[in-house]
Motif scaffolding. Structure first.
Motif, PDB file in Angstrom:
ATOM      1  N   THR A   8       1.073  -1.108   0.062  1.00  0.00           N
ATOM      2  CA  THR A   8       0.157  -0.213  -0.221  1.00  0.00           C
ATOM      3  C   THR A   8       0.776   1.452   0.129  1.00  0.00           C
ATOM      4  N   ASP A  88       3.029   7.386   1.491  1.00  0.00           N
ATOM      5  CA  ASP A  88       1.872   7.428   0.432  1.00  0.00           C
ATOM      6  C   ASP A  88       1.096   5.937   0.698  1.00  0.00           C
ATOM      7  N   LYS A 251      -5.157   2.631  -1.459  1.00  0.00           N
ATOM      8  CA  LYS A 251      -5.087   1.882  -2.565  1.00  0.00           C
ATOM      9  C   LYS A 251      -3.516   1.375  -2.266  1.00  0.00           C
ATOM     10  N   TYR A 253      -1.242  -1.312  -4.372  1.00  0.00           N
ATOM     11  CA  TYR A 253      -0.003  -1.325  -6.048  1.00  0.00           C
ATOM     12  C   TYR A 253      -0.211  -3.006  -6.249  1.00  0.00           C
ATOM     13  N   GLN A 357       1.853  -3.215 -11.637  1.00  0.00           N
ATOM     14  CA  GLN A 357       1.235  -2.575 -12.580  1.00  0.00           C
ATOM     15  C   GLN A 357       0.657  -1.613 -13.083  1.00  0.00           C
TER      16      GLN A 357
END
Length: 413
Positions: A8, A88, A251, A253, A357
């Motif tokens: 993440t 992040d 989110k 990855y 990704q």
């Protein structure tokens, strides 16, 4: 083991850039992070190798001076990468007892150790810094990260040479599977571009000596490769269970699908030419991923640019993939970054996360004439991986016979 472990957050300070995104963009653009060392000690000690993959952004440009003064450069890089990765990831609010650190280094605080030795010899024991031992100890980067984020589940350190930070990611995978934490900051760092390491690696004929062309010195798979290039920096991944990540709306990855760690028990510096340990590590990683060799769509190879090491890894790839090893898109990213020793596995795992990704294998620069004995699918340009599900492996092999591999799967919710 049935929990899905996802990435993440990512962070990095590398020879290609001061952040993860800068490093990735420079890698895709085919840039080199290797350059001549502008330090007085290169000439002072008449070093036979005068270049390395130095960090593009030095820690002094990022960290506050009071913080940096208490940390060896290896810990400085670690803290920078971990802070970026955690931010992040959305700086997850998590009980301290459920946040862990799995970190790695190959050499540790060599600058702090040898600077202190110089001070002792030149100025006597009273002038040696009282924080010398806390700065030089190999677990100092993990401790610095743990204290900064108040991570109290654990703060563990792996020191298995060039396999170190790949092993730390494999450990984080297992620690999350076992429920020892909900979130783990995993990765590795190294700051060993020092006269003693350059002299030592040169003495054993391990380093490239292309002083006249540093940016092209690291050339995995090329017919005239003549050794690896030293690098420095750090990379960090924030890992958590899919359930935890989705619950907080993070989110994602990619998925860390499995890890494999083995030992050659063969030689202190050379890896097993038959690749038995490397093959077992790859098989273990794929087994944990519930996958088979035919499922692999990309390989980030260890590929240090040494005459023997590159061939030995190819032998191991043949041992698990058979003739298909020649068809899978391979990236040898050390061509651009140099070899970050204990930090290299984490940086390459991060590149592999981004590769699956974005469905693109990063280029391998400096490949002018590919060794016919290593007929892999390698390109000086980014290689598209296709639109479907992706499964990649990232390989790391180190002195002492250490082998570590992580399997990384694209994530499509």
């Amino acid at each position: 083991m049935s929990k899905k472990i996802v990435v993440t957050g990512i962070g990095a300070s590398s020879p290609l850039g001061g952040t993860a995104s800068e490093s990735w963009d420079a890698l895709l653009a085919g840039e080199s992070g290797v350059r001549t060392i502008e330090a007085d000690w290169v000439e002072q000690y008449e070093l036979p190798v005068t270049f390395a993959g130095q960090a593009r952004v030095q820690p002094s440009e990022v960290l506050e001076r009071p913080v940096a003064k208490r940390l060896d450069p290896s810990s400085q890089f670690a803290l920078i990468a971990a802070k970026e990765a955690f931010a992040d990831a959305g700086a997850p609010a998590i009980p301290a007892e459920r946040l862990g650190v799995d970190w790695a280094t190959g050499i540790g605080g060599i600058w702090s150790l040898l600077d202190a030795w110089d001070t002792l010899r030149e100025k006597g024991p009273r002038r040696v810094m009282p924080l010398t031992v806390p700065m030089l100890m190999p677990n100092a980067p993990a401790a610095a990260i743990s204290m900064h984020f108040e991570a109290r589940a654990f703060a563990r350190t792996v020191a298995s040479a060039c396999a170190s930070s790949t092993e730390s990611i494999a450990n984080a995978f297992e620690h999350l599977q076992l429920g020892l934490a909900d979130v783990v900051i995993a990765g590795g760092s190294e700051a060993a571009i020092h006269p003693i390491t350059l002299a030592s690696f040169s003495s054993m004929q391990a380093l490239s000596r292309r002083n006249d062309s540093p940016e092209t010195a690291s050339r995995p798979y090329n017919t005239d490769r003549d050794g690896f290039v030293m690098g420095e920096g750090a990379a960090a991944l924030v890992l958590e269970t899919e359930e935890h990540a989705l619950a907080r709306g993070a989110k994602i990855y990619a998925e860390i699908a499995g890890g494999g760690v083995t030992a050659d028990s063969y030689h202190i510096t050379a890896n097993d030419p038959e690749g038995h340990g490397a093959i077992r590590a790859m098989k273990l990683a794929l087994s944990q991923a519930g996958a088979h060799p035919e499922d692999v769509t990309h390989i980030n190879a260890h590929a240090t640019s040494t005459p023997v090491g590159d061939i030995n890894e190819y032998t191991a790839l043949l041992g698990i993939f058979g003739d298909r090893a020649r068809e899978i898109p391979v990236s040898a990213t050390k061509a651009a970054t140099g070899h970050l020793l204990g930090g290299t596995g984490a940086l390459e795992a991060m590149f592999t996360v981004l590769a699956v990704q974005h469905r693109v294998a990063p280029p391998t620069i400096n490949l002018v004439e590919q060794d016919p004995e290593i007929p892999l699918t390698v390109s000086g340009d980014p290689q598209p991986l296709g639109d479907g599900p992706q499964l990649a492996i990232s390989n790391s092999f180190g002195f002492g016979g250490h082998n570590a591999v992580v399997a990384i799967r694209s994530y499509d919710a």
